[in-house]
Scaffold this active site. Structure first.
Site, PDB file in Angstrom:
ATOM      1  N   GLU A  36      -6.550 -17.352  -7.840  1.00  0.00           N
ATOM      2  CA  GLU A  36      -6.709 -16.459  -6.690  1.00  0.00           C
ATOM      3  C   GLU A  36      -6.576 -17.214  -5.369  1.00  0.00           C
ATOM      4  O   GLU A  36      -6.016 -16.701  -4.405  1.00  0.00           O
ATOM      5  CB  GLU A  36      -8.067 -15.729  -6.747  1.00  0.00           C
ATOM      6  CG  GLU A  36      -8.095 -14.577  -7.728  1.00  0.00           C
ATOM      7  CD  GLU A  36      -7.072 -13.492  -7.399  1.00  0.00           C
ATOM      8  OE1 GLU A  36      -6.857 -13.208  -6.211  1.00  0.00           O
ATOM      9  OE2 GLU A  36      -6.468 -12.940  -8.338  1.00  0.00           O
ATOM     10  N   CYS A 191       6.063  -1.460  -5.699  1.00  0.00           N
ATOM     11  CA  CYS A 191       5.875  -1.082  -4.296  1.00  0.00           C
ATOM     12  C   CYS A 191       6.083  -2.326  -3.429  1.00  0.00           C
ATOM     13  O   CYS A 191       5.199  -2.778  -2.715  1.00  0.00           O
ATOM     14  CB  CYS A 191       4.476  -0.491  -4.092  1.00  0.00           C
ATOM     15  SG  CYS A 191       4.288   0.340  -2.511  1.00  0.00           S
ATOM     16  N   CYS A 198      10.383   3.653  -5.924  1.00  0.00           N
ATOM     17  CA  CYS A 198       9.508   4.833  -6.009  1.00  0.00           C
ATOM     18  C   CYS A 198       9.815   5.704  -7.228  1.00  0.00           C
ATOM     19  O   CYS A 198       8.914   6.338  -7.772  1.00  0.00           O
ATOM     20  CB  CYS A 198       9.623   5.663  -4.736  1.00  0.00           C
ATOM     21  SG  CYS A 198       9.164   4.726  -3.265  1.00  0.00           S
ATOM     22  N   CYS A 201       7.690   4.611  -9.987  1.00  0.00           N
ATOM     23  CA  CYS A 201       6.297   4.323  -9.618  1.00  0.00           C
ATOM     24  C   CYS A 201       5.360   5.339 -10.269  1.00  0.00           C
ATOM     25  O   CYS A 201       5.575   6.558 -10.148  1.00  0.00           O
ATOM     26  CB  CYS A 201       6.159   4.376  -8.098  1.00  0.00           C
ATOM     27  SG  CYS A 201       4.456   4.233  -7.562  1.00  0.00           S
ATOM     28  N   CYS A 207       1.972  10.230  -3.574  1.00  0.00           N
ATOM     29  CA  CYS A 207       2.088   9.195  -2.532  1.00  0.00           C
ATOM     30  C   CYS A 207       2.537   9.864  -1.236  1.00  0.00           C
ATOM     31  O   CYS A 207       3.620  10.443  -1.161  1.00  0.00           O
ATOM     32  CB  CYS A 207       3.101   8.134  -2.959  1.00  0.00           C
ATOM     33  SG  CYS A 207       3.449   6.954  -1.638  1.00  0.00           S
TER      34      CYS A 207
HETATM   35 FE1  SF4 Z   1       4.891   2.578  -3.152  1.00  0.00          FE
HETATM   36 FE2  SF4 Z   1       4.478   5.218  -2.872  1.00  0.00          FE
HETATM   37 FE3  SF4 Z   1       6.881   4.314  -3.537  1.00  0.00          FE
HETATM   38 FE4  SF4 Z   1       4.880   4.151  -5.256  1.00  0.00          FE
HETATM   39  S1  SF4 Z   1       5.803   6.007  -4.435  1.00  0.00           S
HETATM   40  S2  SF4 Z   1       6.388   2.561  -4.821  1.00  0.00           S
HETATM   41  S3  SF4 Z   1       3.147   3.749  -3.923  1.00  0.00           S
HETATM   42  S4  SF4 Z   1       5.819   3.923  -1.617  1.00  0.00           S
END
Ligand code: SF4
Length: 347
Positions: A36, A191, A198, A201, A207
């Site tokens: 970390e 992201c 996206c 995602c 989102c």
């Molecule tokens: Fe990032 Fe939103 Fe795209 Fe997902 S949908 S990758 S959280 S910007």
């Protein structure tokens, strides 16, 4: 919605997350802590070889605490932000003295150690002990700022507060370690800062930045800061037997605590301090080196010390090193390059 966020994320992580990082096998508090700290301001791919070398040499907290700081800095050399290494070493010694040779389990006690902030403490607690806790490193900040459309720079207290709330409200009641790794992985691999993926995602359906087509607005960039310029004179003083004079830098400031060539703001003052005649110094090509807030112009000079080297008064922080010795020190990158070029030219 909140529980659902973590569920979707964990489901995605089971297939797409990173499960073979070196600090995950075995995932001990010590290894998680070291990773970390290394991962602050540094990407995983860069950290991995440093981490492996570090834990091979210092496999546990006792080995780290017993080490000389020079050796710790040498293993950190090239990773930058050397205060991290000094704090790691200092925290290791504090754990030996005050915590029975172990890292404390509570986030509060961890955060009281040098170099460990709230997010790092929670990252250690969640990953090392599987206790659910909110983290807010750079990757997580980016995911949350977009998912909840939180504007403003994260350095501002009000923005940070909203991000912490967003982070805390999404933490599941169980699987603390997996969730921390999952949200970090989402930020690092999906992201991403530019060109987030996206369509793949797991949390795109709610989102807000994605829904409104405003991904580019989040997170808000840090306000521009001025990059200062500084000239630094260095002297490469060599002895007939090939040894080179090095000086340990003060603990605070650039390259804090590292061995380097002796330097100064003006060439004459530097030469005088080392007892070298200006006329005996040959100018070497200048080197430009960029640090976060600083553009450094290094003006090196080369001088050969006479057989008696009487001008130089050595001490613990100003010493001659043979080539076999200085290579094992943690030298700043431009200094290492300068020395290697010099040795090459001498052949
Ligand atoms: Fe990032 Fe939103 Fe795209 Fe997902 S949908 S990758 S959280 S910007």
């Amino acid at each position: 919605m909140r529980a659902e966020f973590s569920e979707r994320l964990l489901e995605w992580w089971a297939t797409h997350g990173r499960h073979d990082l070196p600090w995950q096998r075995p995932r001990t508090p010590y290894r998680v802590w070291v990773s970390e700290i290394m991962l602050q301001q540094t990407q995983v791919a860069t950290v991995i070889p440093y981490f492996e070398r570090f834990v091979e040499r210092f496999p546990d907290l006792a080995a780290l605490a017993a080490a000389d700081i020079d050796e710790v800095l040498a293993l950190w050399s090239g990773l930058g932000y050397y205060a991290r290494a000094r704090n790691l070493h200092k925290a290791g010694r504090e754990c030996m003295e005050r915590h029975g040779g172990e890292l404390p389990v509570s986030a509060e006690e961890l955060a009281a150690l040098p170099g460990i902030g709230e997010s790092t403490a929670n990252a250690i607690v969640s990953q090392a002990h599987d206790i659910p806790a909110a983290v807010l490193d750079g990757n997580v900040r980016r995911v949350l700022a977009r998912h909840e459309a939180i504007g403003g720079w994260a350095g501002e207290a009000a923005v940070r507060k909203r991000l912490w709330q967003a982070a805390g409200s999404r933490v599941p009641k169980t699987r603390g370690a997996d969730y921390t790794q999952a949200i970090m992985d989402l930020g690092a691999t999906v992201c991403t800062r530019t060109g987030p993926d996206c369509r793949n995602c797991p949390v795109s359906s709610d989102c807000r930045a994605f829904e409104t087509g405003t991904i580019d607005h989040y997170p808000a960039p840090r306000p521009r800061f001025d990059v200062r310029e500084k000239k630094l004179h260095m002297l490469l003083l060599t002895r007939a037997d090939g040894a080179i004079l090095l000086e340990r830098r003060p603990p605070a400031g650039i390259w804090g605590g590292l061995w380097s060539l002796p330097d100064g703001d003006d060439a004459q003052g530097l030469n005088e301090r080392l007892g070298v005649d200006d006329a005996d110094v040959q100018d070497l090509p200048a080197i430009e080196h960029r640090l976060t807030h600083l553009r450094l112009e290094i003006r090196p000079g080369l001088a050969r010390a006479g057989p008696d080297t009487q001008g130089v008064k050595c001490n613990d922080d100003l010493r001659w090193f043979g080539s076999g010795d200085w290579r094992s020190l943690g030298l700043p990158k431009p200094v290492l390059r300068l020395l290697e070029d010099f040795i090459e030219g001498e052949r």
